[in-house]
Design a protein around this motif. Sequence first.
Motif, mmCIF file in Angstrom:
data_model
loop_
_atom_site.group_PDB
_atom_site.id
_atom_site.type_symbol
_atom_site.label_atom_id
_atom_site.label_comp_id
_atom_site.label_asym_id
_atom_site.label_seq_id
_atom_site.Cartn_x
_atom_site.Cartn_y
_atom_site.Cartn_z
ATOM 1 N N ASP A 51 0.770 -1.227 -0.143
ATOM 2 C CA ASP A 51 0.043 0.144 0.102
ATOM 3 C C ASP A 51 0.797 1.310 0.037
ATOM 4 O O ASP A 51 0.728 2.194 -0.716
ATOM 5 N N LEU A 52 2.088 1.432 0.758
ATOM 6 C CA LEU A 52 2.897 2.289 0.834
ATOM 7 C C LEU A 52 3.584 2.472 -0.628
ATOM 8 O O LEU A 52 3.525 3.586 -1.265
ATOM 9 N N TYR A 56 2.949 5.773 -2.995
ATOM 10 C CA TYR A 56 4.057 6.625 -3.294
ATOM 11 C C TYR A 56 4.245 6.579 -4.945
ATOM 12 O O TYR A 56 4.611 7.720 -5.494
ATOM 13 N N LEU A 57 3.887 5.726 -5.462
ATOM 14 C CA LEU A 57 4.026 5.798 -6.950
ATOM 15 C C LEU A 57 2.956 6.652 -7.641
ATOM 16 O O LEU A 57 3.126 7.384 -8.477
ATOM 17 N N LYS A 58 1.646 6.653 -7.112
ATOM 18 C CA LYS A 58 0.986 7.350 -7.445
ATOM 19 C C LYS A 58 0.940 8.763 -7.182
ATOM 20 O O LYS A 58 0.832 9.877 -8.017
ATOM 21 N N TYR A 59 1.765 9.063 -5.819
ATOM 22 C CA TYR A 59 1.962 10.591 -5.426
ATOM 23 C C TYR A 59 3.249 10.915 -6.331
ATOM 24 O O TYR A 59 3.048 12.155 -6.684
ATOM 25 N N MET A 375 12.258 8.165 0.292
ATOM 26 C CA MET A 375 11.222 7.222 -0.434
ATOM 27 C C MET A 375 11.885 6.976 -1.640
ATOM 28 O O MET A 375 11.443 5.726 -2.227
ATOM 29 N N ASN A 376 12.703 7.529 -2.264
ATOM 30 C CA ASN A 376 13.350 7.105 -3.712
ATOM 31 C C ASN A 376 14.042 6.228 -3.464
ATOM 32 O O ASN A 376 14.522 5.273 -4.334
ATOM 33 N N ASP A 377 14.747 5.980 -2.245
ATOM 34 C CA ASP A 377 16.072 4.986 -1.863
ATOM 35 C C ASP A 377 15.065 3.589 -1.452
ATOM 36 O O ASP A 377 15.029 3.229 -0.211
ATOM 37 N N ASP A 378 14.313 2.996 -2.375
ATOM 38 C CA ASP A 378 13.713 1.498 -1.918
ATOM 39 C C ASP A 378 12.700 1.947 -0.973
ATOM 40 O O ASP A 378 12.508 1.042 0.047
ATOM 41 N N PHE A 379 11.958 3.067 -1.067
ATOM 42 C CA PHE A 379 10.857 3.341 -0.003
ATOM 43 C C PHE A 379 11.217 3.017 1.262
ATOM 44 O O PHE A 379 10.658 2.424 2.052
ATOM 45 N N ASN A 380 12.312 3.997 1.815
ATOM 46 C CA ASN A 380 12.697 3.998 3.051
ATOM 47 C C ASN A 380 11.979 4.545 4.312
ATOM 48 O O ASN A 380 12.426 5.690 4.441
ATOM 49 N N SER A 381 11.023 3.960 4.629
ATOM 50 C CA SER A 381 10.157 4.805 5.432
ATOM 51 C C SER A 381 10.735 4.942 6.793
ATOM 52 O O SER A 381 10.418 5.965 7.428
ATOM 53 N N PHE A 422 -0.291 11.377 5.637
ATOM 54 C CA PHE A 422 -1.517 10.986 5.489
ATOM 55 C C PHE A 422 -1.593 10.403 4.024
ATOM 56 O O PHE A 422 -2.083 9.370 3.653
ATOM 57 N N ASP A 423 -1.043 11.111 2.978
ATOM 58 C CA ASP A 423 -0.982 10.578 1.635
ATOM 59 C C ASP A 423 -0.401 9.516 1.467
ATOM 60 O O ASP A 423 -0.754 8.451 0.408
ATOM 61 N N ILE A 424 0.983 9.451 1.729
ATOM 62 C CA ILE A 424 1.842 8.359 1.417
ATOM 63 C C ILE A 424 1.820 7.150 2.337
ATOM 64 O O ILE A 424 1.723 6.110 2.149
ATOM 65 N N PHE A 425 2.009 7.506 3.683
ATOM 66 C CA PHE A 425 1.799 6.641 4.794
ATOM 67 C C PHE A 425 0.495 6.148 4.974
ATOM 68 O O PHE A 425 0.393 4.950 5.435
#
Length: 486
Positions: A51-52, A56-59, A375-381, A422-425
Amino acid sequence: MNTSLQLYNTLTRKKEPFEPLHAPNVGMYVCGPTVYSDVHLGNCRTFISFDLIFRYLKYSGFKVRYVRNITDAGHLEGDRDEGDDKFAKRAKLEQLEPMEVVQKYTLGFHDVLRVFNTLPPSIEPTATGHIMEQIEMIKEIINNGYAYEVNGTIYFDVEKYSKEYNYTILTNRNLEDMLANTRELGGQDDKRGRLDFALWIMAKPETIMRWPSPWGVGFPGWHIECSAMSAKYLGDEFDIHGGGMDLAATHHTNEIAQSEAYSHKQPAKYWMHTNMLTVNGSRMSKSLGNGFLPGELFTGDHSMLKKGFSPMTVKFFMLQAHYRSTLDFSNEALDASEKGFRRLMNAVNLLGRLIPSDTSDFEIQSLADNCLKAMNDDFNSPVVIAELFEAVRIINTVHDGKAKISAEELVKLKKLINDFVFDIFGLKDEDSANTELNSVLDLVIDIRKSAKENKDYATSDKIRVGLHEMGILLKDSKEGTTWNKI
């Protein structure tokens, strides 16, 4: 559109620039649940992670078709095409029709993911709804010479396939070692090779879930469903295929083999896998007695839990670990996440009350750039969360009057919080929905204000102390009174 995104590709075992096949469109397929029992936390972690990625791809400006299947047929108890069908077995135990079992646990799965505030996929196909597609794919695999029939069951010929393709490309295992570690075929086994697996299985007289096919009445194997459905909705070649790491060795390995045998094309460009959950350092398992369902985690109704934890606390806890890292559950770790999430939400609530100044002590763009870089680094939450707590520090410092922020920087700060929290997480303030509490507190604060103006300090102090005992802290400043949950 974000062109600096790097994904870790299980296929090559390294990070690679994300280059979609048909940008700005992205095709993403994630192996969904087998709906014969309640969804477990390992499933939840996988779907929260994807989902994350979806968000993020949509964002980032991509148009994403996210396909997540429902396995409701062909899943036998053994990995060697043996044992009872899990849906039929559950149906007998619960005295239900198999599709009643499917409906019951599919709805439960959706309910759990809704509580975690995940977005629904673009398409959610079921295996039973795509029997014809699976049969047509099997027919083509047979025509291409990579499968054979024995008494109404169709087996995939791994040895034949391995002469032309790399069967272990996903796991990098040695094929000879795999053969050596696989038990000899028994005299009752119809397979030609030890690693061969079933594409279509002949139905026994007692088999409940069964369909007609060119080879007789039977049902599909587990692996063929994903190959058929991903090809139908995303094409023979698409961008991302994902799931839990436990699927890589068998299910995803066999998916690649089937798809290449069918179309002579590698199905997915990027393969992504989430890591496992552990509990106090041990692998989570029902047999070990340390596995618990999401509902038990929320209520605390489990011997290993000292209390319940809210869905957003659990989600925040999961996001604090990278999706490829092992995630260890413990009461102490969840306690820490609960405090951290509450601190984040308190700051979010304060954000709307900040009053801008003519000058600013902060430059928010660098903070936003750091979040994007992570986030661009393999979705590093986890790195993003660390940056968000820097934003929390800024909010609290400004609110306490110890620093200033300009109107321009305040707009950037609000956008940062809205975008990432909210939007990404996909987090949400579980208390914000209680508008009645907010209204009551506003009224109580007004009453206290009137008491202070009338020099009725006893009433003013009684209100402040009473709220503090209920876990609500009042803060007085020249701009007025605000409150936070302790």
